[in-house]
Design a protein around this motif. Structure first.
Motif, mmCIF file in Angstrom:
data_model
loop_
_atom_site.group_PDB
_atom_site.id
_atom_site.type_symbol
_atom_site.label_atom_id
_atom_site.label_comp_id
_atom_site.label_asym_id
_atom_site.label_seq_id
_atom_site.Cartn_x
_atom_site.Cartn_y
_atom_site.Cartn_z
ATOM 1 N N PHE A 184 0.817 -1.240 -0.020
ATOM 2 C CA PHE A 184 0.056 0.003 -0.008
ATOM 3 C C PHE A 184 0.947 1.454 -0.013
ATOM 4 O O PHE A 184 1.973 1.342 0.584
ATOM 5 C CB PHE A 184 -0.941 0.049 1.279
ATOM 6 N N ARG A 185 0.314 2.338 -0.613
ATOM 7 C CA ARG A 185 1.248 3.492 -0.623
ATOM 8 C C ARG A 185 1.686 3.969 0.735
ATOM 9 O O ARG A 185 0.801 4.121 1.662
ATOM 10 C CB ARG A 185 0.212 4.839 -1.364
ATOM 11 N N PRO A 186 2.820 4.550 0.824
ATOM 12 C CA PRO A 186 3.055 5.182 2.225
ATOM 13 C C PRO A 186 2.551 6.278 2.750
ATOM 14 O O PRO A 186 2.124 6.231 4.020
ATOM 15 C CB PRO A 186 4.763 5.558 2.025
ATOM 16 N N ASP A 187 1.407 7.055 1.838
ATOM 17 C CA ASP A 187 0.880 7.881 2.408
ATOM 18 C C ASP A 187 -0.599 7.469 3.004
ATOM 19 O O ASP A 187 -1.491 8.321 3.532
ATOM 20 C CB ASP A 187 0.508 9.087 1.483
ATOM 21 N N ASN A 188 -0.876 6.107 2.867
ATOM 22 C CA ASN A 188 -2.260 5.610 3.092
ATOM 23 C C ASN A 188 -1.990 5.319 4.850
ATOM 24 O O ASN A 188 -1.459 4.459 5.190
ATOM 25 C CB ASN A 188 -2.250 4.256 2.369
ATOM 26 N N GLU A 189 -2.797 6.093 5.553
ATOM 27 C CA GLU A 189 -2.624 6.066 6.952
ATOM 28 C C GLU A 189 -3.390 4.865 7.378
ATOM 29 O O GLU A 189 -3.020 4.156 8.754
ATOM 30 C CB GLU A 189 -3.468 7.277 7.526
ATOM 31 N N ARG A 190 -4.182 3.960 6.797
ATOM 32 C CA ARG A 190 -4.805 2.748 7.053
ATOM 33 C C ARG A 190 -3.897 1.671 6.482
ATOM 34 O O ARG A 190 -4.534 0.343 6.645
ATOM 35 C CB ARG A 190 -6.221 2.824 6.513
ATOM 36 N N GLN B 22 -11.019 -5.207 -3.992
ATOM 37 C CA GLN B 22 -11.504 -4.653 -2.618
ATOM 38 C C GLN B 22 -10.361 -3.709 -2.005
ATOM 39 O O GLN B 22 -11.051 -2.724 -1.444
ATOM 40 C CB GLN B 22 -12.116 -5.796 -2.029
ATOM 41 N N PHE B 23 -9.248 -4.183 -2.049
ATOM 42 C CA PHE B 23 -8.476 -3.292 -1.159
ATOM 43 C C PHE B 23 -7.261 -2.671 -1.880
ATOM 44 O O PHE B 23 -6.613 -1.776 -1.249
ATOM 45 C CB PHE B 23 -7.876 -4.434 -0.216
ATOM 46 N N ALA B 24 -6.955 -2.950 -3.078
ATOM 47 C CA ALA B 24 -5.830 -2.430 -3.747
ATOM 48 C C ALA B 24 -5.742 -0.752 -3.878
ATOM 49 O O ALA B 24 -4.663 -0.157 -3.704
ATOM 50 C CB ALA B 24 -5.511 -2.948 -5.098
ATOM 51 N N ASN B 25 -6.785 -0.026 -4.152
ATOM 52 C CA ASN B 25 -6.825 1.082 -4.370
ATOM 53 C C ASN B 25 -7.591 1.839 -3.098
ATOM 54 O O ASN B 25 -7.997 2.773 -2.976
ATOM 55 C CB ASN B 25 -7.547 1.785 -5.642
ATOM 56 N N THR B 26 -7.773 1.359 -1.822
ATOM 57 C CA THR B 26 -8.200 1.610 -0.587
ATOM 58 C C THR B 26 -7.491 2.808 -0.053
ATOM 59 O O THR B 26 -6.397 2.537 0.138
ATOM 60 C CB THR B 26 -8.485 0.813 0.212
ATOM 61 N N PRO B 27 -8.252 3.823 0.251
ATOM 62 C CA PRO B 27 -7.388 5.228 0.670
ATOM 63 C C PRO B 27 -7.440 4.748 2.321
ATOM 64 O O PRO B 27 -7.959 3.883 2.824
ATOM 65 C CB PRO B 27 -8.298 6.342 0.517
#
Length: 191
Positions: A141-147, A186-191
């Motif tokens: 997941f992207r490093p800027d994704n807080e979740r 479901q989860f790849a582009n979840t913010p």
């Protein structure tokens, strides 16, 4: 440190690993029910007290096997994640590698996740190999994704459920790719 002491420590470390390897081989061949301290002592050609000088019983041996397994799983997941060309494909690769690992090493997976151990998940005492496995999911997941840690927990939990249900014959093993597709979608582009 004296040469004699160093040699004794090397011999002890070798004996320790030999016990772990024997337990794993016996479990893979005959199941974990066959792994007893008596059988291990016979297999490694040491007395039961020698085994107890390394491990405080069978559960501790299972824990050591599990810890080795987490090291292997972390490497397997890292290789899968790094082998993909695009970052968006990392989650699919890691999920596939996880299911592959569980399918190819059922006795090891059982030690890691099903049998009782004293390994701590998601805590300050979490062993480095276990944390490394988790970090491979987080890295998808992207490093800027807080979740991202929460998402990694949910993905790992879902994969574990797939493994256990598939292994128990509750869901057909043939649908693994579709299940991975569902998770990734479901989860790849979840913010």
């Amino acid at each position: 440190m004296s040469a004699i002491r160093e040699r004794r420590e090397r011999e002890r470390a070798h004996r320790h690993q030999m016990i772990i390897t024997a337990a794993r081989e016996l479990a893979e061949a005959e199941g974990w029910e066959a792994v007893t301290t008596r059988r291990l002592a016979e297999r490694v050609e040491y007395s039961q007290p020698v085994l107890y000088s390394h491990f405080n019983g069978r559960d501790a041996i299972v824990g050591a096997v599990a810890l080795d397994g987490f090291g292997e799983l972390a490497l397997h997941l890292r290789r899968a994640r790094q082998a993909v060309a695009r970052p968006g494909e990392a989650l699919r690769a890691v999920c596939g590698a996880y299911l592959e690992f569980a399918t190819e090493r059922p006795a090891l997976y059982q030690a890691m996740f099903i049998l009782p151990t004293d390994l701590t998940f998601a805590g300050a005492e979490t062993p480095v190999p276990l944390r490394a496995c988790f970090d491979e999911f987080v890295s998808c997941f992207r490093p800027d994704n807080e979740r991202r840690e929460l998402l990694a927990e949910v993905i790992w939990s879902a994969l574990h459920g797939i493994v256990v249900l598939s292994d128990g014959g509750r869901i057909p093993p043939a649908g693994q790719e579709e299940r991975i597709d569902c998770l990734v979608t479901q989860f790849a582009n979840t913010p």
